[in-house]
Structure formats: structure tokens, C-alpha cells
Design an enzyme around this catalytic site. Sequence first.
Site, PDB file in Angstrom:
ATOM      1  N   ASP A  61       0.731  -1.232   0.056  1.00 52.18           N
ATOM      2  CA  ASP A  61      -0.107  -0.021  -0.238  1.00 52.18           C
ATOM      3  C   ASP A  61       0.851   1.308  -0.030  1.00 52.18           C
ATOM      4  OD1 ASP A  61      -2.000   1.693   2.758  1.00 52.18           O
ATOM      5  OD2 ASP A  61      -1.801   1.911   0.372  1.00 52.18           O
ATOM      6  N   ASN A  63      -0.353   4.374  -0.192  1.00 49.09           N
ATOM      7  CA  ASN A  63      -0.851   5.701   0.248  1.00 49.09           C
ATOM      8  C   ASN A  63      -1.589   5.829   1.405  1.00 49.09           C
ATOM      9  OD1 ASN A  63      -3.136   4.171  -0.510  1.00 49.09           O
ATOM     10  ND2 ASN A  63      -4.061   5.847  -1.963  1.00 49.09           N
ATOM     11  N   ASP A  65      -4.110   3.828   2.742  1.00 44.21           N
ATOM     12  CA  ASP A  65      -5.530   3.445   2.829  1.00 44.21           C
ATOM     13  C   ASP A  65      -5.771   1.977   3.445  1.00 44.21           C
ATOM     14  OD1 ASP A  65      -6.620   3.061  -0.583  1.00 44.21           O
ATOM     15  OD2 ASP A  65      -5.027   2.204   0.614  1.00 44.21           O
ATOM     16  N   ASP A  69      -1.860  -1.322  -3.738  1.00 49.09           N
ATOM     17  CA  ASP A  69      -2.353  -0.386  -4.964  1.00 49.09           C
ATOM     18  C   ASP A  69      -1.108  -0.398  -6.079  1.00 49.09           C
ATOM     19  OD1 ASP A  69      -1.647   2.007  -2.605  1.00 49.09           O
ATOM     20  OD2 ASP A  69      -0.261   1.408  -4.056  1.00 49.09           O
ATOM     21  N   ASP A 138      -5.822 -10.316 -15.450  1.00 47.45           N
ATOM     22  CA  ASP A 138      -6.563 -11.527 -15.247  1.00 47.45           C
ATOM     23  C   ASP A 138      -8.101 -11.141 -16.192  1.00 47.45           C
ATOM     24  OD1 ASP A 138      -7.106 -13.066 -12.109  1.00 47.45           O
ATOM     25  OD2 ASP A 138      -8.254 -13.560 -13.783  1.00 47.45           O
ATOM     26  N   ASP A 240     -10.222 -16.114 -16.408  1.00 45.60           N
ATOM     27  CA  ASP A 240     -11.088 -16.598 -15.044  1.00 45.60           C
ATOM     28  C   ASP A 240     -12.382 -17.725 -15.525  1.00 45.60           C
ATOM     29  OD1 ASP A 240     -11.659 -16.194 -12.168  1.00 45.60           O
ATOM     30  OD2 ASP A 240     -13.607 -15.423 -13.224  1.00 45.60           O
ATOM     31  N   GLU A 295      -8.066 -20.808 -16.203  1.00 44.77           N
ATOM     32  CA  GLU A 295      -8.434 -21.492 -15.188  1.00 44.77           C
ATOM     33  C   GLU A 295      -9.489 -22.279 -15.377  1.00 44.77           C
ATOM     34  OE1 GLU A 295     -11.215 -19.428 -12.718  1.00 44.77           O
ATOM     35  OE2 GLU A 295     -10.308 -20.222 -11.038  1.00 44.77           O
ATOM     36  N   HIS A 370      -4.904 -17.196  -4.996  1.00 51.56           N
ATOM     37  CA  HIS A 370      -5.919 -16.646  -4.224  1.00 51.56           C
ATOM     38  C   HIS A 370      -7.109 -17.001  -3.944  1.00 51.56           C
ATOM     39  CE1 HIS A 370      -7.304 -16.167  -8.070  1.00 51.56           C
ATOM     40  NE2 HIS A 370      -8.290 -15.932  -7.834  1.00 51.56           N
ATOM     41  N   ASP A 371      -7.270 -18.344  -4.243  1.00 51.86           N
ATOM     42  CA  ASP A 371      -8.655 -19.120  -4.043  1.00 51.86           C
ATOM     43  C   ASP A 371      -8.167 -20.416  -3.019  1.00 51.86           C
ATOM     44  OD1 ASP A 371      -9.651 -18.796  -7.511  1.00 51.86           O
ATOM     45  OD2 ASP A 371     -10.189 -17.717  -5.656  1.00 51.86           O
TER      46      ASP A 371
HETATM   47  O1  TEU Z   1     -12.468 -19.064  -9.311  1.00 49.12           O
HETATM   48  C1  TEU Z   1     -13.522 -19.917  -9.766  1.00 49.12           C
HETATM   49  C2  TEU Z   1     -13.326 -21.162  -9.272  1.00 49.12           C
HETATM   50  O2  TEU Z   1     -13.654 -22.208 -10.000  1.00 49.12           O
HETATM   51  C3  TEU Z   1     -13.371 -21.514  -7.806  1.00 49.12           C
HETATM   52  O3  TEU Z   1     -11.896 -21.733  -7.448  1.00 49.12           O
HETATM   53  C4  TEU Z   1     -14.049 -20.482  -6.785  1.00 49.12           C
HETATM   54  O4  TEU Z   1     -13.247 -19.357  -6.837  1.00 49.12           O
HETATM   55  C5  TEU Z   1     -14.032 -21.228  -5.430  1.00 49.12           C
HETATM   56  O5  TEU Z   1     -12.922 -20.988  -4.906  1.00 49.12           O
HETATM   57  C6  TEU Z   1     -14.784 -22.185  -5.240  1.00 49.12           C
HETATM   58  O6  TEU Z   1     -14.675 -22.837  -4.022  1.00 49.12           O
HETATM   59  C7  TEU Z   1     -12.464 -17.835 -10.121  1.00 49.12           C
HETATM   60  C8  TEU Z   1     -11.396 -16.782  -9.206  1.00 49.12           C
HETATM   61  O7  TEU Z   1     -10.199 -17.553  -9.277  1.00 49.12           O
HETATM   62  C9  TEU Z   1     -12.033 -16.519  -8.025  1.00 49.12           C
HETATM   63  O8  TEU Z   1     -11.136 -15.696  -7.281  1.00 49.12           O
HETATM   64  C10 TEU Z   1     -13.377 -15.857  -8.296  1.00 49.12           C
HETATM   65  O9  TEU Z   1     -14.008 -15.780  -7.118  1.00 49.12           O
HETATM   66  C11 TEU Z   1     -14.186 -16.705  -9.041  1.00 49.12           C
HETATM   67  O10 TEU Z   1     -13.566 -17.271 -10.321  1.00 49.12           O
HETATM   68  C12 TEU Z   1     -15.444 -15.628  -9.729  1.00 49.12           C
HETATM   69  O11 TEU Z   1     -15.040 -14.891 -10.816  1.00 49.12           O
HETATM   70 CA    CA Z   2      -3.525   1.936  -1.216  1.00 48.05          CA
END
Ligand code: TEU
Ligand code: CA
Length: 600
Positions: A61, A63, A65, A69, A138, A240, A295, A370-371
Site C-alpha cells: 500500500d 498511500n 489507505d 495499489d 486477469d 477466469d 483457469e 488467491h483461491d
Molecule cells: O474462481 C472460480 C473457481 O472455480 C473456484 O476456485 C471458486 O473461486 C471457489 O474458490 C470455489 O470454491 C475464479 C477466481 O479465481 C475466484 O477468485 C473468483 O471468486 C471466481 O472465479 C469468480 O470470478
Molecule cells: Ca493504497
Amino acid sequence: MKIIKYINLIIIMAAIAAIVSCQPQNKKSTAQNKKSTTNIPNRKWWKEAVVYQIYPRSFKDSNGDGIGDLKGIISKLDYVKSLGVNVIWLNPIFASPNHDNGYDISNYRKIMKQFGDMNDFDTLLSEIHRHGLKLILDLVVNHTSSEHRWFKQSRSSRNNSYRNYYHWWPAERGKPAKRYSFFDVNNNAWRYDSTTNAYYLHYFARSQPDLNWENPKVRQAIYKMMRFWFNKGIDGFRMDVIPFIAKDTTFPKMPAKYHGNWAHFYANGPHLHEYLKEMNREVLSKYPNTMTVAEGAGVTIGEALKFVDPARKELNMLYNFDGMSLGYLPGKYKTLDPKGVKLVDFKNVYTRWDSIYEDKGWGTIYLGNHDQPRMVTRWGNDSPQFRALSSKMLTTFLMTMRATPFYYFGDELGMTNIKFDSIQDYEDIETLHEYQHLKNTGGNLKKFLDNQKMVARDNGRTPFQWDTTRNAGFTTGHPWLKVNPNYKTINVAVEEKNPNSVLNYFKKIIRLRKKNLVLIYGRYTLLDKENPDVYAYTRELNGKKDLVLLNFTTHKAQAKLSFDMSKAKLLIDNYSTAQDTNAVKTFTLRPYEAVVFELK
Ligand code: TEU
Ligand code: CA
């Protein structure tokens, strides 16, 4: 005087001889290298790259907040470059109400205001390229945010010109056939909208209405947006849930066999591959030096090549969920099997996914994003005793397989799950809606929260840990998500100074991968298949052969090998003290030990 001259002459002669003697060796190794590089068909930059995924909200970050960013990322590109990675994948940076942290886009050509503006993006892109790195964005086009102007128009009236940009079911036809939703509190993917007395489809949250890819105007609008970003100079897209974009718009009943695995049904829409071929023809093929990765939600191993077989001219790569799905009880929302994951099953998944790309296509490999929960917590051991060792072991796996590694920011430090105790600490729509669903249906909330400590997506989204200052140096403000209290010991500043840190091991093994094309392109062969503790495999290319041994346990373990280890040359070991390799036949690995040998 004469004697001295003679001695000098002998020394000079010896020196020349020494140089000459190593020439042939050099000549041979250059020739061998040349041979090894020329004997590799279909070399591509993205096959030899390491992708580093940055969750912009949590990286840096600038700034105060409390939200990461673009300027923050710019300020840390020297660090990213120092890792040895090649490509940055940024999670969505476009305008969004952030119901799903950017996966709900309200304007594809505007930068999310919390992240900065288009000038910041232009600076970021040129700085990334100046650092010799590449950038993939993405592409979230299965759905938009309900705040996107297309959806506002579409829902305003049945004869609006944007009506068919989304999937509507007129209420007078009765209720539409069941479709499940990932994030809906009632798990229902249809949402009744009184304005036009109709239901709209949302595979994810109600605020993420699905785009109607059957409408050519939608496809052309998406292609136009893709060109906009390619013309700015980006190097590719992560796509995605791209397998979900095609729908049978008659919305028939979902066949019973899919009800336990509806993502697989979603990933098999009638015209999916026509659309991807069209996307390639109309956009991707015009930017030949870029990369794409799908994905691969809902895609089975038998369907993967339909997306990435180069002859089909669709996409370059796909990441699958078979590995990540191990250890979950079937048919129950992300509930871990207390029996855990058998290493033999883990080895089988990655061996099968390697084998399908034997002759064509190319794989990806990841253990976190991130998932997902943090890789060391989910797949290693995040106890103080084994966290660093098992992080390095898992990274060794990712860097020695025949696939492009997609490496998640923070795993290079050995960051761990934060394991929130209270639902109040969570931000993720998935956790919050699942909790509400359970509450509404009288489910066991305590069991749910215990399970979320391992599986929740927020575990992988806590702020990056830069140093030991307040909030780990991520922000001078109040962080949008709590910082893991272990930042005092797990952070860049401390680890850069420690030669044996997880961070320095990460840099070392990336260098090893880059230097040894056998670790990138070499044929993979699983060894000692039934070994419950050790993952052993070889990589072979043009006469070179490397052996990888990974102990996935807290105890000593042996790999049954048929190599004479006394001739093996140690390339890397995650222990600071390497072992004696004179052991023949079996090699005893210490807890979470990872070693790579050159056998020839
Ligand atoms: O993820 C879609 C997906 O297939 C799954 O991994 C879902 O995120 C969830 O974790 C199932 O438990 C993609 C993105 O990576 C995710 O961050 C988004 O929330 C989702 O699509 C919707 O755009
Ligand atoms: Ca920021």
C-alpha cells in the site's frame, strides 16, 4: 638465470596445457548444451518462465489507505526482479465494487480506484518491462458486476438493446431449471428481478451476472476490450473460469450425474470451443508473442487438451483443480477429510497430468493461489520446526516438474494460513455467504469455522510480509485484512539476510531450473510409485538425467532407487548440511528433505 627461465617456460607450458585440456571439456559441454537446446522442439518463452502471482490488494500500500495499489507494486519491482521470476500475473485491477475483490468488474477499461488510475497502470507496465519482466492480466469475462452499465441497461427492460448481454428467464415460463451458484447464500444461480419479472443467471454471486456468450455482440465487445489491453503492451491473460462461458440457453434440467459436480457441467457448454477458436482467430493470433492460461475450473484431464493442443488454436495453457481437490469430502462444501491426503494419490494426480502433455500441449503447476490456503499449511507443515523445510521442499517440487510454475506471492517467504477464530475477521464473499447459508439452515458453525482455518481463501490473502515494522511494512494505515502475527519472523527483510532462508532457497532453485533445461523440458518418470512418504522422480533430456527426491513427512524416509548414488552429483539440498551420497540403492531422506541430483 637460465634455470629460472626454464622454470618460467615450464609453468607457462603447464598453464597452456591446463587451458587446452579443459577446452575439449568446454567444447563438449558447449556442444552438449547446444545439442540439448537444439534438440528441444516447440520451445516457447512461456514454457521456460516462472509466473509470480501478485494479489494487488495485499502486496504493498503506497498511500496509507490499508489497500495495496499499483504504485505499491511499482515500488517493489526490484524485489520481484530479484526473485528470478519472469512473468507477473495480477489479479483483477479493473473498476469493481469489490464484492469478490475485483472478480466483479463494472468497467473493463478503468483501473479500480483503490488501486490507482490508468497513468499508474501505464507506469507499472513500462516499469515491469524495464525490469525485464512480463505482465499478464486477469480476464474475467464469464460474468460482470451487476454495476456494469451493460447489466444496468439489460435489467432495465425486456426490449433494451443490452437485454441479451445476459441470461434472462421470463417468470411467466415458471421457475428455470436448477443451477448451483458458488457464492449464493441459497446456492441458487437464478435471481428473480422484479423490474422485468424475470430471473437472471449468476454462477457466482448475485452481483456477478453471467454474460451471454451466445450473443455475438458480447463476444465482439470482449474481443475489442482484449485488443485494448494487448495494444497497451500486456503480455497475456489468465482467463477466469473461461470453461464456463458457454451455456445451453434452453437451460435444460442438469443431468443427475452432474449434481455432485456441477462445475463439470458448467465447463461443457455446447459452443465453448467455437468461442475459444474465434477468440484466437480474432484476437490472440494477432499478438503471437503473448501467453494465455485458462483457469480450468470443472475441466477433467480428458478434456484439457481440447483447450491447449496447439493444433486446435485455442489457448496455450490451463491450470487444473485435481491436485487442489485432493483431501476434500465429495459433495460437501470444502470439507476436509480428517484422514488427510495420501502422498500416493498426490503423486498419481501430478503424474497423470504430466503424461497428457507428453506429445503436445504444455502443463502448469501450482500449490497455492488467491483461491487456496497457503501452500505450506495445506501441503507441507507450518509448525515452527518444519515450516521452512517443508516450504523449500514444496518449492523444489514446483521448480522441478515439466510445467510452467505459477507461484503465489508470499510462498517464497513461507507465509502461512492466518487461521481466523472469528467470522468477523473474514472478508471473503465465499466464506461469509457459506457461513450465512449454514446459519440459515441450522448447520454446525463451529465446525465450519474450524474447517475454514485450513481452507478459507482469506488465508492466502493476508498482507504481504515485508519487514518487522507495524503491519509488516505493508501499510501505514489500517490493513483491509489482518496481517499474520508471525510477520515478525516471516518477512523479506529478515529472510534476505539469512542465507538459509526460504526466500534465498527460492531464488537458488529458480536459478537451478533456469540453468538446467532438463528440469524444464526433460521427460518425467515417477519412481518408487507406492512409497507413502517419498516423492521420487527423474527428469531426462538429451543424455542428461536429474533425480528429485522429496520427503513429505516429519520422519526419516527412504527411497528405493536403482541408481549408484556414489556417482550422483548433488545439485541442491534444502538442508544446509548435505548428506553423504555414497549410500547405494537406498538414500535416507531427513524430515521434509528435498534433494536434486545430477545422475548424468
Ligand atoms: O474462481 C472460480 C473457481 O472455480 C473456484 O476456485 C471458486 O473461486 C471457489 O474458490 C470455489 O470454491 C475464479 C477466481 O479465481 C475466484 O477468485 C473468483 O471468486 C471466481 O472465479 C469468480 O470470478
Ligand atoms: Ca493504497
